[in-house]
Design an enzyme around this catalytic site. Structure first.
Site, PDB file in Angstrom:
ATOM      1  N   THR A 118       0.816  -1.219   0.000  1.00 59.33           N
ATOM      2  CA  THR A 118       0.000   0.000   0.000  1.00 59.33           C
ATOM      3  C   THR A 118       0.845   1.263   0.000  1.00 59.33           C
ATOM      4  O   THR A 118       1.968   1.262   0.535  1.00 59.33           O
ATOM      5  CB  THR A 118      -0.914   0.005   1.256  1.00 59.33           C
ATOM      6  OG1 THR A 118      -1.488   1.314   1.398  1.00 59.33           O
ATOM      7  CG2 THR A 118      -0.153  -0.288   2.523  1.00 59.33           C
ATOM      8  N   TYR A 142      -1.555   0.054  10.394  1.00 61.49           N
ATOM      9  CA  TYR A 142      -1.866  -0.632   9.133  1.00 61.49           C
ATOM     10  C   TYR A 142      -0.691  -0.513   8.163  1.00 61.49           C
ATOM     11  O   TYR A 142      -0.189  -1.521   7.648  1.00 61.49           O
ATOM     12  CB  TYR A 142      -3.144  -0.041   8.507  1.00 61.49           C
ATOM     13  CG  TYR A 142      -3.334  -0.452   7.076  1.00 61.49           C
ATOM     14  CD1 TYR A 142      -3.548  -1.791   6.740  1.00 61.49           C
ATOM     15  CD2 TYR A 142      -3.253   0.481   6.038  1.00 61.49           C
ATOM     16  CE1 TYR A 142      -3.685  -2.182   5.411  1.00 61.49           C
ATOM     17  CE2 TYR A 142      -3.392   0.106   4.721  1.00 61.49           C
ATOM     18  CZ  TYR A 142      -3.606  -1.229   4.409  1.00 61.49           C
ATOM     19  OH  TYR A 142      -3.730  -1.607   3.092  1.00 61.49           O
TER      20      TYR A 142
END
Ligand code: UDP
Length: 334
Positions: A118, A142
């Site tokens: 990501t 995350y």
């Protein structure tokens, strides 16, 4: 006989689109998904094994039965806000789950993996568009969990010869243009589905998180990439690894940014409906601008995105969400 590819998280939004792309390219996708966030209905192009990547016994059975030539690894939790309040869940599921998967791959001599990383691994960018060589300093658990996995893949390469592609997504959006699958998160926190719900009258309004960003209209800018384009890069990355070529870490975006207000305007145009909105505070942890510098996916994999403008991305999403809303309404009434 078709070559099999193990797809963790194959019942999820991006995983299911990748399964379709794999099937189109002549592979058999075998999905392993615990269905925490995934949907059984989204698995249409190969078998579904219900279970968890922490379950090494189950993974062993999958490797023995299907003998996959490689793994596409999507299974992960991906809510930034939740990761801040419950980091243990993210490190356990994303990081420990991946180690369990990699150990199973090692046991069964499966040595190629395409990993769903990501742009959140970059944190607040120092340069935009963000090049792949940009320093990675994530600002939430995350993003850190995904960066840890990128590092683990490097270590497994050095020690055991694992081959990997780490694909750093920007904002995945849109739905399968044939309408077979699409986005269905619970809870839904992403901008485009929420704007569509507001346009169709299923939300009273959408909130704009922050109108004082240093951007042309004051709202945050993101790089929205169509999920089908994203899925196709996974197949290209897989073929790249199967040809014995080098490991890659690639940004996946269009290189173009759109503000929250531009997204709202695009949905208004596609739905031919006004979108009620309210301006509110910035959401914690949101960088002002995230745009990919993504030439490497084109240069190294020959990737050519098909959905290059926001309008076509929004149209496919609108088509999908209108259908889901109608279906759910019928279910409630029926
Ligand atoms: N956003 C917003 N209202 C919402 C949801 C998102 O203004 O209800 C903004 C968010 O602050 C970000 C952009 O829309 O700037 C995209 O957010 P999303 O959650 O879709 O993806 P993210 O960039 O967080 O991965």
């Amino acid at each position: 006989m078709k070559e099999t590819v193990l797809v963790t998280g194959g019942a999820g939004y991006i995983g299911s689109h990748a399964c379709k792309a794999l099937a189109r390219a002549g592979f058999l996708p075998v999905s392993v998904d615990n269905l925490t966030h995934g949907h059984e209905w989204a698995v249409k192009w190969g078998p579904l094994v219900k279970g968890d990547i922490h379950d090494s016994g189950l993974l062993g059975q999958v490797f023995e039965t299907f003998k996959p030539v490689a793994v596409l690894h999507f299974a992960a939790f991906a809510y930034v806000g939740e990761s801040v309040v419950d980091p243990g869940k993210y490190y356990w599921n994303n990081v420990a789950g991946t180690v369990s998967l990699l150990e199973a791959m090692r046991r069964y001599r499966c040595s190629r993996i395409v990993f769903s990383s990501t742009c959140a691994t970059y944190g607040i960018p120092e340069a935009v568009p963000i090049p792949e060589g940009h320093v990675q300093r994530p600002i939430n658990p995350y993003g850190r969990s995904k960066l840890m996995i990128e590092d683990i893949l490097r270590d497994f390469h050095d020690a055991y010869g694992l081959r990997y592609a780490s694909l750093r997504y920007f904002n995945a959006a849109g739905a399968d243009p044939d309408g077979e699958i699409g986005e269905d998160h619970e809870p839904e926190t992403h901008l485009i589905p929420l704007v569509i719900r507001a346009a169709l009258g299923y939300l009273p309004f959408v909130e704009i998180f922050g109108t004082d960003y240093p951007t042309p209209d004051g709202t945050a800018v993101r790089d929205y990439i169509h999920v089908t384009d994203l899925a196709e890069v996974h197949v290209l990355a897989l073929q790249h690894l199967l040809e014995g070529r080098e490991n890659v870490c690639l940004n996946l975006g269009t290189g173009r940014g759109h503000s929250v207000l531009e997204v709202i305007r695009a949905v208004e145009e596609a739905a031919v409906q006004p979108v009620p909105f309210r301006k509110t505070q910035r959401r914690a942890g949101d960088p002002p601008v995230l745009v990919a510098g993504s030439v490497q996916a084109t240069e190294r994999l020959g990737w050519q995105p098909r959905f290059t403008d926001l309008r076509s991305i929004v149209k496919t999403a609108l088509l999908w969400h209108s259908g889901r809303i109608l279906l759910n309404k019928e279910k409630v009434q029926g």
